[in-house]
Motif scaffolding. Structure first.
Motif, PDB file in Angstrom:
ATOM      1  N   UNK A   1       0.844  -1.193   0.000  1.00 15.25           N
ATOM      2  CA  UNK A   1       0.000   0.000   0.000  1.00 15.25           C
ATOM      3  C   UNK A   1       0.879   1.242   0.000  1.00 15.25           C
ATOM      4  N   UNK A   2       0.490   2.209  -0.827  1.00 16.39           N
ATOM      5  CA  UNK A   2       1.158   3.506  -0.877  1.00 16.39           C
ATOM      6  C   UNK A   2       0.125   4.591  -0.600  1.00 16.39           C
TER       7      UNK A   2
ATOM      8  N   UNK B   1       1.023  12.507   4.238  1.00 15.00           N
ATOM      9  CA  UNK B   1       2.448  12.323   3.954  1.00 15.00           C
ATOM     10  C   UNK B   1       2.641  11.119   3.038  1.00 15.00           C
ATOM     11  N   UNK B   2       3.739  11.128   2.274  1.00 13.47           N
ATOM     12  CA  UNK B   2       4.032  10.029   1.368  1.00 13.47           C
ATOM     13  C   UNK B   2       4.514   8.844   2.195  1.00 13.47           C
ATOM     14  N   UNK B   3       3.755   7.754   2.165  1.00 15.74           N
ATOM     15  CA  UNK B   3       4.041   6.585   2.986  1.00 15.74           C
ATOM     16  C   UNK B   3       3.918   5.325   2.148  1.00 15.74           C
ATOM     17  N   UNK B   4       4.462   4.245   2.679  1.00 18.77           N
ATOM     18  CA  UNK B   4       4.356   2.937   2.056  1.00 18.77           C
ATOM     19  C   UNK B   4       4.402   1.853   3.110  1.00 18.77           C
ATOM     20  N   UNK B   5       3.745   0.743   2.826  1.00 16.73           N
ATOM     21  CA  UNK B   5       3.733  -0.379   3.763  1.00 16.73           C
ATOM     22  C   UNK B   5       3.663  -1.684   2.984  1.00 16.73           C
TER      23      UNK B   5
ATOM     24  N   UNK C   1       3.487  -3.445   7.485  1.00 18.88           N
ATOM     25  CA  UNK C   1       4.710  -2.918   8.103  1.00 18.88           C
ATOM     26  C   UNK C   1       5.194  -1.707   7.317  1.00 18.88           C
ATOM     27  N   UNK C   2       5.438  -0.576   7.990  1.00 18.95           N
ATOM     28  CA  UNK C   2       5.876   0.629   7.268  1.00 18.95           C
ATOM     29  C   UNK C   2       7.222   0.411   6.591  1.00 18.95           C
ATOM     30  N   UNK C   3       7.390   1.096   5.483  1.00 14.00           N
ATOM     31  CA  UNK C   3       8.619   1.037   4.701  1.00 14.00           C
ATOM     32  C   UNK C   3       9.352   2.363   4.870  1.00 14.00           C
TER      33      UNK C   3
ATOM     34  N   UNK D   1      14.589   0.004  -0.617  1.00 16.87           N
ATOM     35  CA  UNK D   1      13.497   0.017   0.358  1.00 16.87           C
ATOM     36  C   UNK D   1      12.362  -0.913  -0.040  1.00 16.87           C
ATOM     37  N   UNK D   2      12.158  -1.093  -1.342  1.00 15.89           N
ATOM     38  CA  UNK D   2      11.084  -1.960  -1.838  1.00 15.89           C
ATOM     39  C   UNK D   2      11.589  -3.341  -2.238  1.00 15.89           C
ATOM     40  N   UNK D   3      12.801  -3.688  -1.824  1.00 15.77           N
ATOM     41  CA  UNK D   3      13.380  -4.971  -2.231  1.00 15.77           C
ATOM     42  C   UNK D   3      12.643  -6.158  -1.629  1.00 15.77           C
ATOM     43  N   UNK D   4      11.865  -5.944  -0.558  1.00 18.93           N
ATOM     44  CA  UNK D   4      11.167  -7.059   0.089  1.00 18.93           C
ATOM     45  C   UNK D   4       9.984  -7.565  -0.725  1.00 18.93           C
ATOM     46  N   UNK D   5       9.573  -6.827  -1.765  1.00 20.34           N
ATOM     47  CA  UNK D   5       8.431  -7.250  -2.573  1.00 20.34           C
ATOM     48  C   UNK D   5       8.783  -7.134  -4.048  1.00 20.34           C
ATOM     49  N   UNK D   6       8.192  -8.012  -4.849  1.00 16.94           N
ATOM     50  CA  UNK D   6       8.331  -7.934  -6.294  1.00 16.94           C
ATOM     51  C   UNK D   6       7.071  -7.407  -6.959  1.00 16.94           C
ATOM     52  N   UNK D   7       6.125  -6.986  -6.135  1.00 18.08           N
ATOM     53  CA  UNK D   7       4.861  -6.499  -6.678  1.00 18.08           C
ATOM     54  C   UNK D   7       4.899  -5.015  -6.988  1.00 18.08           C
ATOM     55  N   UNK D   8       5.917  -4.311  -6.553  1.00 18.29           N
ATOM     56  CA  UNK D   8       6.106  -2.892  -6.863  1.00 18.29           C
ATOM     57  C   UNK D   8       7.587  -2.691  -7.156  1.00 18.29           C
TER      58      UNK D   8
END
Length: 667
Positions: free
Chosen positions: A4-5, A10-14, A18-20, A74-81
């Motif tokens: 989720x973004x 504020x610009x956030x991602x999870x 879990x927050x990124x 920061x987004x290395x934990x997922x391949x969906x984004x």
């Protein structure tokens, strides 16, 4: 895995709740730019301009690469984004489980406006408004982000007003009153909001306060804007004065009285459409492949095999956004092919067919701006003018939201380049975009995955069929040689054939041999000059020669053009002709010259450079002397005299002019 973004705050991602860690504000700004155009490429220059505004760092590109590298980590934990590098820019590619709150808000608001159930619509509006956490793009300050922030705030207010109307119709005026009071204080000049507050006060038995709020709104409008309240607000005041126990909700300014029908903007299909079987088959296979892909994922189950390909096939519903770019030279029939195929498959898109002429190559005309085209699409989709946000980004977002969960065909005709097309492309599965252009839009193929289709000239057989379809087979069969001559001179261009056919159909007494003969006899006449034959031959004279020169490979080889200037003067040996060795002096078929410049006559000798004219005997302005009739030739170098000073008395100016006869320059 759920990703989720959020940018509505504020610009956030999870990732899975879990927050990124997205880094500092500027790095979050780069991510915000990619999130706004998620799944669409953004060029490097656009990223720098949107993230830094007017004050980019000195090493902006290297700094940008560093930010993108850290965002990838920061987004290395997922391949969906995934942030991917593409030619000229970057794109944030996502899958179906990834959500961005801004796009979710717009999608839910569009779904709420499209539904006819007030309870369902109110629930969708409430769900969309709950996505807002604070001011969009908090802590970020660039001109582009500020403009987008203002547009989003206006979209939020529009959703709140629509929700207020629904809740008033559902009888929730008591629970709505505190919220309306606070909102009316924040927007004192909004008549729609003032009407909602008056209705809520009146239905709660506080009619005097409702009338007082009307008078305060009227005075403020007159004092600050110099206008009176609109008719909708005056009707509510009248209902309160009459003590109407259940006055209706205030209508939205410009709102339609009934749901607008699906748009059907396709132009009239070309009569007697001929040929293009190969191109039509490729387009049919493209749509069938999209339907099969949808059947494999469940999105397009039950779709037919091919649009227009078989009588028993049902309508094809593409499972994803299909983009087909049709390219070809001017007059080759791109628009006719696109419109003809669009009419064949229109049943597969029951939610509407949109069309716009982008005027990318209109001589002397203005190109259609993408914002103007999006505004026209929003009008066609039934969006009231008061609900259309400001700015191209916000309008394009609303346009894509309205196309969500719909099957709409979008025809973008005569596009100049990919940048003009991108804001008009749908973003939801089930839609198809058909683009025509004289240019080959490889940028759309590289970034949006468009399928390219080139339209070539008609074959001689197809051209004869087109001419017979326009004039009737009996007329072409009566004069087969003349018909073949017309087909040859039109060089396979459908537009040229259509013009000649219209000319022949307009004058049935005119034999086709006359048309073909005029084209051959006057093919090199200048435009606007009519031949000695039948009247009104101007249209044929303009069509046939230009089409023959467009043919390209079939045109006669003309060889290189003659050299001009001082190099030609120095390089040519005495006595050599200025024409090409293989060219007759009376021919002039330089392929670089336009058709209206092609006229018989000798080739003009090259004009030397000014400092060499005394060597070649060339003088550009030689005039015969009025007394002796001789022509003065150029003066040799030894005859040049120093410049004579101008006399002090202007009246003596003529006495100092040399007479060519007295100087011996006349021969």
């Amino acid at each position: 895995m759920t990703v989720e973004f959020g940018v509505l705050g504020s610009v956030e991602g999870s990732i899975d709740g879990r927050p990124v860690a997205l880094g500092h504000a500027r790095q979050r700004g780069v991510l915000a730019v990619l999130l706004v155009d998620v799944d669409h490429p953004v060029t490097v220059d656009q990223l720098i301009d949107r993230a830094w505004g007017h004050h980019p760092p000195r090493q902006a590109r290297s700094t940008l690469r560093g930010y993108l590298s850290r965002l990838r980590q920061a987004l290395a934990a997922t391949r969906e984004a995934v942030i991917a590098r593409q030619p000229g820019g970057y794109v944030l590619t996502t899958v179906g489980t990834v959500t961005v709150d801004m796009h979710s808000f717009r999608r839910l608001a569009a779904q709420a406006r499209a539904t006819g159930d007030d309870t369902r619509a109110a629930a969708l509006f409430e769900q969309s408004l709950r996505l807002w956490r604070a001011e969009p793009f908090a802590a970020l300050d660039t001109p582009w982000l500020n403009a987008l922030r203002d547009a989003l705030v206006q979209e939020r207010l529009a959703a709140q007003l629509d929700l207020g109307d629904l809740r008033l119709r559902l009888g929730q005026h008591t629970a709505l009153l505190p919220e309306l009071s606070a909102r009316a204080a924040a927007h004192p000049l909004d008549e729609h909001l003032a009407g909602q507050l008056m209705l809520a006060l009146h239905r709660n038995g506080r009619s005097a306060e409702a009338l007082d709020h009307y008078h305060r709104t009227r005075d403020r409008l007159a004092r600050e804007l110099g206008i009176d309240p609109g008719p909708a607000l005056r009707e509510i005041q009248t209902a309160v004065l009459r003590q109407d126990t259940a006055p209706g909700a205030v209508p939205q300014p410009g709102a339609p009285t009934q749901p607008s029908p699906p748009p059907a903007q396709l132009p009239l299909s070309v009569a007697a459409f001929t040929g293009r079987d190969v191109e039509l088959a490729r387009l049919d296979r493209l749509l069938s492949a999209a339907a099969k892909a949808g059947a494999g994922t469940g999105a397009g189950a039950g779709a037919g095999a091919g649009a227009g390909a078989g009588a028993g096939a049902g309508p094809v519903r593409p499972a994803a956004v299909v983009i087909s770019a049709v390219s070809g030279t001017a007059g080759v029939g791109k628009t006719a092919l696109a419109v003809h195929w669009a009419h064949r498959i229109r049943e597969a898109f029951p939610d509407g067919q949109l069309y716009v002429n982008l005027r990318g190559f209109v001589p002397g005309g203005s190109i259609t701006d993408p914002a103007e085209a999006v505004r026209g699409f929003l009008d066609a989709l039934g969006v009231p003018p008061a609900r259309i946000p400001n700015g191209l980004e916000a309008q394009a977002g609303l346009y894509r939201s309205l196309l969500a969960d719909r099957r709409v065909l979008v025809v973008l005709d005569n596009a100049r380049d990919a940048e003009q097309v991108r804001p008009l492309l749908p973003g939801a599965p089930g839609c198809l975009a058909l683009v025509t252009s004289r240019n080959r839009l490889t940028g759309l193929a590289a970034t949006e995955g468009a399928h390219l289709l080139s339209v070539d000239l008609l074959t001689p057989g197809q051209a004869r069929d087109l001419l017979a379809g326009r004039l009737g087979p009996h007329r072409t069969a009566a004069e087969p040689s003349a018909a073949n001559e017309i087909v040859t001179r039109c060089a396979g261009l459908p537009l040229a054939l259509a013009i000649v056919a219209a000319r022949a159909a307009d004058q049935l007494h005119l034999p086709l041999a006359v048309l073909a003969g005029e084209g051959g006899r006057h093919s090199s006449e200048r435009p606007g000059r009519r031949g000695p034959g039948h009247p009104g031959t101007r249209g044929v004279l303009l069509v046939l020669p230009s089409a023959e020169q467009r043919r390209g490979p079939a045109a006669p080889a003309a060889g290189p053009a003659p050299r001009t200037g001082h190099r030609a003067a120095r390089g040519r040996r005495p006595g050599r002709s200025a024409t090409r060795p293989h060219q007759h002096p009376g021919d002039r078929t330089d392929p670089r010259q336009p058709a209206h410049r092609t006229h018989p006559g000798p080739v003009r000798p090259p004009r030397p450079a000014p400092h060499l004219r005394h060597r070649t005997g060339h003088h550009p302005r030689r005039r015969r002397h009025p007394t002796c009739g001789n022509t003065p030739h150029a003066r040799p170098l030894s005859a040049h005299r120093p410049r004579r000073r101008r006399p002090a008395d202007p009246s003596q100016e003529d006495s100092h002019q040399s007479d060519p006869c007295s100087t011996g320059l006349c021969s």
